[in-house]
Design an enzyme around this catalytic site. Structure first.
Site, PDB file in Angstrom:
ATOM      1  N   ALA A  60       0.797  -1.222   0.000  1.00 29.11           N
ATOM      2  CA  ALA A  60       0.000   0.000   0.000  1.00 29.11           C
ATOM      3  C   ALA A  60       0.832   1.276   0.000  1.00 29.11           C
ATOM      4  O   ALA A  60       0.279   2.362  -0.175  1.00 29.11           O
ATOM      5  CB  ALA A  60      -0.937   0.006   1.211  1.00 29.11           C
ATOM      6  N   TYR A  61       2.136   1.169   0.204  1.00 34.39           N
ATOM      7  CA  TYR A  61       2.970   2.372   0.191  1.00 34.39           C
ATOM      8  C   TYR A  61       3.043   2.894  -1.241  1.00 34.39           C
ATOM      9  O   TYR A  61       3.719   2.314  -2.094  1.00 34.39           O
ATOM     10  CB  TYR A  61       4.375   2.081   0.710  1.00 34.39           C
ATOM     11  CG  TYR A  61       4.445   1.742   2.191  1.00 34.39           C
ATOM     12  CD1 TYR A  61       3.350   1.901   3.028  1.00 34.39           C
ATOM     13  CD2 TYR A  61       5.624   1.257   2.755  1.00 34.39           C
ATOM     14  CE1 TYR A  61       3.421   1.583   4.376  1.00 34.39           C
ATOM     15  CE2 TYR A  61       5.704   0.947   4.101  1.00 34.39           C
ATOM     16  CZ  TYR A  61       4.595   1.110   4.912  1.00 34.39           C
ATOM     17  OH  TYR A  61       4.675   0.803   6.245  1.00 34.39           O
TER      18      TYR A  61
END
Length: 328
Positions: A60-61
């Site tokens: 998700a980064y």
């Protein structure tokens, strides 16, 4: 840089883990202080030169961009067998059904996607980013175990949750003979010590290594109270406000104590704050972000800095109970 076993496992990791959240172009990350690929690579290379072999990211980064940057840099600068790559899953990567969580479908598809972005055949440490209240625990644990047995993942870890949840996960895995978690990446620093109540004791009892996230409280512990950050991050970090805004009055006293001890020692505040973490026997490697080379150098120095009992008492005395965050 010294290395340690990660929990009750044979995996050796450096006492500092480089967190790669901010390694992505600003338009992808949404952070004004993040670094694009050209700016990020020198920090990954410098970390390797200092003896750091442990790198943490997440799908998700920046929607996978962080994984891509880390993977390309490590391919150019390191021997794959010498580094430990950790990534995570749980948060949504797209809109629509099956886009988040820890179902079998999500786990297998997100693992494959992370492998592609990282440019590697296996993930050393695959971590669940949060607890999934909507998926049966057995489904999650068996799917993770199957990834280990398939050779796509070497070890398993978890991140912020209640101690009872982590205890249940450890025992269910043991009951079924599935791969157990070897580490807990939780929120722990001088401004947030709620994990000392139950989680750290559980980890010590179960042989689980602790790799704290936000060990410097989003930079708040690295400078005197309300001094602006060099990166411009202070006053421009909504997530920091979520974590710490409600406890500002109490936190100020803690930060003042860090400032005092650091001045007496003649070292940067970051070194004091990180050295405090190592006083906990279960803490193996704080996850430290770096946008300046001094951040890496301070992290390295902290591994050798031993605080006196009186200093620890001074740092801990102002703390008051905080609301639990990031366990929802």
């Amino acid at each position: 840089m010294r290395t340690l076993k990660l929990g009750h496992s044979g995996l050796e990791v450096s006492a500092v883990c480089l967190g790669c959240l901010t390694y992505a172009p600003k338009e992808a990350s949404g952070y004004s202080w993040s670094l694009d690929e050209a700016e990020s690579r020198p920090f990954i290379r410098k970390a390797l030169e200092l003896g750091i072999n442990f790198f943490d990211t997440a799908n998700a980064y920046s929607k996978g961009v962080s994984e891509e940057i880390l993977g390309r840099a490590l391919k150019d600068y390191a021997n794959r067998d010498n580094v430990v790559i950790a990534t995570k899953l749980y948060n949504p990567m797209r809109s629509g059904p099956n886009s988040k969580g820890l179902s079998r479908k999500a786990i297998i598809s997100e693992c494959e996607a992370s492998l592609r972005r990282l440019g590697t055949d296996y993930i050393d440490l695959y971590q669940i980013h949060r607890w999934d209240y909507d998926t049966p625990l057995e489904e999650t644990l068996e799917a993770l175990h199957d990834l280990v047995k398939a050779g796509k993942v070497r070890y398993l870890g978890a991140s912020s949750m209640f101690a009872w949840q982590f205890s249940k996960a450890l025992q269910v895995a043991k009951y079924h003979g599935w791969t157990r978690f070897i580490c807990m990446q939780n929120h722990l620093n001088l401004l947030y010590r709620e994990e000392e109540r139950e989680m750290l004791g559980l980890c010590a009892s179960e042989g689980v290594g602790v790799t704290p996230w936000s060990p410097l409280a989003r930079g708040l512990l690295t400078r005197p109270w309300q001094q602006p950050s060099a990166s411009g991050r202070s006053g421009n970090d909504a997530y920091s406000n979520k974590l710490y805004a409600a406890s500002e009055e109490a936190d100020r006293k803690v930060i003042d104590a860090v400032t005092t001890v650091a001045r007496q020692r003649g070292v940067p505040q970051a070194q004091i704050a990180l050295a405090w973490l190592y006083r906990h026997p279960s803490v193996v490697a704080p996850v430290v972000g770096a946008t300046r080379f001094s951040h890496l150098e301070d992290a390295l120095a902290a591994t050798e800095l031993v605080l006196e009992r009186e200093e620890i008492q001074a740092l801990e005395a102002p703390y008051i109970p905080h609301n639990v965050v990031e366990h929802e």
